[in-house]
Design a protein around this motif. Structure first.
Motif, PDB file in Angstrom:
ATOM      1  N   THR A  63     -11.559  -2.316  10.143  1.00 28.63           N
ATOM      2  CA  THR A  63     -10.063  -2.935  10.562  1.00 28.63           C
ATOM      3  C   THR A  63      -9.035  -2.323  11.187  1.00 28.63           C
ATOM      4  O   THR A  63      -8.757  -1.950  11.845  1.00 28.63           O
ATOM      5  N   LEU A  64      -8.967  -0.792   9.690  1.00 23.14           N
ATOM      6  CA  LEU A  64      -8.298  -0.548   9.598  1.00 23.14           C
ATOM      7  C   LEU A  64      -8.729   1.165   8.964  1.00 23.14           C
ATOM      8  O   LEU A  64      -9.706   0.762   8.296  1.00 23.14           O
ATOM      9  N   GLY A  65      -7.793   2.758   8.986  1.00 21.79           N
ATOM     10  CA  GLY A  65      -8.600   4.038   7.933  1.00 21.79           C
ATOM     11  C   GLY A  65      -9.026   4.202   9.720  1.00 21.79           C
ATOM     12  O   GLY A  65      -9.775   3.430  10.347  1.00 21.79           O
ATOM     13  N   PRO A  66     -10.308   5.657   8.699  1.00 23.33           N
ATOM     14  CA  PRO A  66     -10.799   6.664   9.829  1.00 23.33           C
ATOM     15  C   PRO A  66     -11.924   5.747   9.824  1.00 23.33           C
ATOM     16  O   PRO A  66     -12.421   5.035   8.983  1.00 23.33           O
ATOM     17  N   ILE A 123      -5.716   1.193   2.232  1.00 28.35           N
ATOM     18  CA  ILE A 123      -4.688   1.884   1.456  1.00 28.35           C
ATOM     19  C   ILE A 123      -4.872   3.089   2.686  1.00 28.35           C
ATOM     20  O   ILE A 123      -5.872   3.429   2.734  1.00 28.35           O
ATOM     21  N   ASP A 124      -3.403   3.679   2.900  1.00 22.81           N
ATOM     22  CA  ASP A 124      -3.502   4.646   3.691  1.00 22.81           C
ATOM     23  C   ASP A 124      -2.714   5.541   2.819  1.00 22.81           C
ATOM     24  O   ASP A 124      -1.554   5.706   2.949  1.00 22.81           O
ATOM     25  N   GLY A 125      -3.297   6.441   1.740  1.00 24.68           N
ATOM     26  CA  GLY A 125      -2.427   7.584   1.033  1.00 24.68           C
ATOM     27  C   GLY A 125      -1.951   8.555   1.806  1.00 24.68           C
ATOM     28  O   GLY A 125      -0.241   8.822   1.578  1.00 24.68           O
ATOM     29  N   ASP A 126      -2.239   8.733   3.137  1.00 29.32           N
ATOM     30  CA  ASP A 126      -0.810   9.953   4.107  1.00 29.32           C
ATOM     31  C   ASP A 126       0.323   9.062   4.464  1.00 29.32           C
ATOM     32  O   ASP A 126       1.640   9.446   4.559  1.00 29.32           O
ATOM     33  N   LYS A 127       0.424   7.261   4.644  1.00 24.12           N
ATOM     34  CA  LYS A 127       1.804   6.647   5.245  1.00 24.12           C
ATOM     35  C   LYS A 127       2.273   5.922   4.446  1.00 24.12           C
ATOM     36  O   LYS A 127       3.270   5.061   4.056  1.00 24.12           O
ATOM     37  N   GLY A 128       1.653   5.650   3.001  1.00 20.99           N
ATOM     38  CA  GLY A 128       2.203   4.797   1.832  1.00 20.99           C
ATOM     39  C   GLY A 128       2.078   3.927   2.373  1.00 20.99           C
ATOM     40  O   GLY A 128       2.803   3.067   1.987  1.00 20.99           O
ATOM     41  N   ILE A 129       0.760   2.993   2.848  1.00 20.21           N
ATOM     42  CA  ILE A 129       0.351   1.652   3.256  1.00 20.21           C
ATOM     43  C   ILE A 129      -0.677   1.474   2.210  1.00 20.21           C
ATOM     44  O   ILE A 129      -1.500   1.742   1.484  1.00 20.21           O
ATOM     45  N   LEU A 130      -0.075  -0.209   1.274  1.00 26.02           N
ATOM     46  CA  LEU A 130      -1.075  -0.830   0.525  1.00 26.02           C
ATOM     47  C   LEU A 130      -0.741  -1.750   1.199  1.00 26.02           C
ATOM     48  O   LEU A 130       0.131  -2.912   1.262  1.00 26.02           O
ATOM     49  N   LYS A 166      -0.630  10.903  -0.324  1.00 30.30           N
ATOM     50  CA  LYS A 166       0.103  12.339  -0.254  1.00 30.30           C
ATOM     51  C   LYS A 166       1.955  11.918  -0.275  1.00 30.30           C
ATOM     52  O   LYS A 166       1.912  13.378   0.022  1.00 30.30           O
ATOM     53  N   ASN A 167       1.772  10.994   0.347  1.00 30.22           N
ATOM     54  CA  ASN A 167       3.694  10.596   0.767  1.00 30.22           C
ATOM     55  C   ASN A 167       3.984  10.139   0.008  1.00 30.22           C
ATOM     56  O   ASN A 167       4.381  10.755  -0.986  1.00 30.22           O
ATOM     57  N   PHE A 168       4.359   8.929  -0.552  1.00 29.73           N
ATOM     58  CA  PHE A 168       5.181   8.365  -1.530  1.00 29.73           C
ATOM     59  C   PHE A 168       3.716   6.757  -1.446  1.00 29.73           C
ATOM     60  O   PHE A 168       3.511   6.699  -1.540  1.00 29.73           O
ATOM     61  N   ASP A 169       4.276   6.605  -3.311  1.00 30.07           N
ATOM     62  CA  ASP A 169       3.526   5.182  -3.611  1.00 30.07           C
ATOM     63  C   ASP A 169       4.685   3.579  -3.276  1.00 30.07           C
ATOM     64  O   ASP A 169       5.881   3.790  -3.543  1.00 30.07           O
ATOM     65  N   PRO A 170       3.586   3.074  -2.388  1.00 32.60           N
ATOM     66  CA  PRO A 170       5.050   2.200  -1.079  1.00 32.60           C
ATOM     67  C   PRO A 170       5.345   1.357  -2.962  1.00 32.60           C
ATOM     68  O   PRO A 170       5.890   0.623  -2.684  1.00 32.60           O
TER      69      PRO A 170
END
Length: 432
Positions: free
Chosen positions: A25-28, A62-69, A312-316
């Motif tokens: 649904t989301l992610g690579p 989780i999208d670590g690059d965009k800080g999404i959880l 890799k950006n910020f922890d939401p």
């Protein structure tokens, strides 16, 4: 998981393998390598499984690059600010937020399972008084299957659901009693007139000799801590629970395995490591020298509680925890605690230092949660226990999802063997 229609072709020594590409649904997109060994006679090498999807899941993204959880599609910030922990627990287990009626029934069921079997009290007497609470927690949770034999029937949906409710309901009692035991204090039984977080605080800090008054600010802070740690995709402890569960082990044993994995300082002990770092720094005057050591790659000094392997950006979760931290410190009137003052000063310096900003080393959830728990009077030895208490909901949700997946198989990673080739045994007489 759906077929994207794309196929990747890998060629090796004249042989080719067509690897289907799947889309979530989301992610690579994800390469399906399940037939690569049959087609090419090789398998993949991925230490730590950092580039490998070990399962499909609908629980957490989780999208670590965009800080999404996201939990079941809902942003963590919305859940932490607007929901209660029991709502989030229901969501993780069942896939949707509960109606008022569903939530009331869910909470009532949890409350009916908060008590421990009285014989479990004897378990605590078998531990030394100075035993680490995580050792007590791990051992006691694993032993629950000795009291609930029906948990072994994992093929039965009703049995799985009952085990899930028992685990979520009893973890606060076991955790609080582990603390009370190490303190030499009387066990406090659960109260069904309190919320999940309130009940845990009551069992931690109440005494039979006097009433315990719940502070709503602290109870809400504890509720948020539980929400923010409830699940975090396929981390080390969750993967451990799934791997143990793939063998058909009962859910109590699987969660005990997760607790053992969480115990490691690289995983669940990060907030405790933050306070140890602050204690080592000692005072605000030593911060510049400490920062210089962190920047020196040869010093071996690390800035604990900043940055994250996934984000890799910020922890939401950190922004919510930061606000909660200030609420708790304000409520408790803490203005002159040297360790907390040091933490605030270190945060201020680090978030404005180009070296850390450039590397996206922002304060993470562990930095603030450690400060909050210390301010609330919870000892550092209990920090990882609190983490396990929260994460049990995610673990059991992931376990149920795995067990209920059609075609579920036992986990069996491969290896790249680098030992001796085949050789003949030499008897003692010929070895000299």
């Amino acid at each position: 998981m759906t077929e994207s229609g794309k196929v990747a072709t890998v060629t090796l020594e004249g042989k080719s393998a067509s690897l289907p590409v799947h889309s979530g649904t989301l992610g690579p997109d994800v390469l399906d390598i399940r037939k690569i060994t049959a087609d090419l006679g090789v398998f993949t090498f991925d230490p730590g499984y950092g580039e490998t999807a070990s399962c499909t899941s609908k629980i957490t993204f989780i999208d670590g690059d965009k800080g999404i959880l996201l939990h079941r599609g809902y942003p963590i910030a919305q859940l932490a600010e607007q929901a209660t922990f029991t709502e989030v627990a229901y969501l993780l287990l069942n896939g949707e937020l509960p109606t008022t009626t569903e939530h009331d029934a869910f909470v009532d069921t949890l409350k009916s399972h908060t008590l421990l079997h009285e014989q479990i009290r004897n378990f605590f007497n078998g531990f030394r008084r100075d035993a680490h609470p995580m050792a007590i927690l791990c051992g006691t949770v694993g032993a629950l299957s000795a009291f609930y034999s029906d948990a072994n029937d994992i093929s039965n949906a009703a049995s799985r659901n009952l085990s899930a409710m028992r685990l979520i309901a009893k973890l606060p009692t076991i955790a609080a009693w582990a603390y009370k035991y190490t303190q030499g204090e009387a066990f406090v039984y659960p109260r069904n007139d309190l919320t999940y977080a309130e009940n845990f605080l009551s069992m931690m800090f109440a005494h039979p000799s006097e009433p315990y008054k719940i502070n709503p600010i602290l109870a809400r802070a504890m509720d948020r801590i539980l929400i923010l740690h409830a699940d975090h995709e396929q981390n080390a402890s969750t993967s451990t629970v799934r791997m143990a569960g793939s063998t058909g082990a009962n859910p109590f044993a699987c969660v005990a395995a997760g607790i053992a994995a969480l115990w490691g300082p690289a995983h669940g002990g990060a907030n405790e490591a933050v306070l140890k770092m602050l204690a080592k720094i000692g005072s605000k005057d030593n911060i510049p020298e400490f920062i210089a050591q962190v920047k020196d790659k040869n010093s071996g000094v690390r800035l604990m509680g900043f940055g994250h392997r996934v984000y890799k950006n910020f922890d939401p979760r950190a922004k919510i925890m930061q606000a909660t931290c200030h609420e708790v410190l304000g409520e408790l009137g803490i203005k002159d605690d040297p360790l907390l003052d040091l933490a605030v000063e270190l945060e201020k310096i680090a978030i404005n230092d180009e070296y850390f900003v450039k590397r996206s080393l922002y304060p993470n959830v562990d930095f603030y949660s450690g400060i909050i728990l210390k301010a609330m009077g919870i000892p550092t030895s209990m920090f990882t226990v609190l983490f396990a208490l929260a994460r049990t909901t995610g673990w059991i949700s992931q376990w149920k999802e795995m067990i209920e997946e059609p075609g579920q198989r036992i986990s069996r990673p491969r290896q790249l063997y680098t030992g001796s080739p085949e050789r003949d045994f030499t008897p003692f007489a010929k070895r000299g």
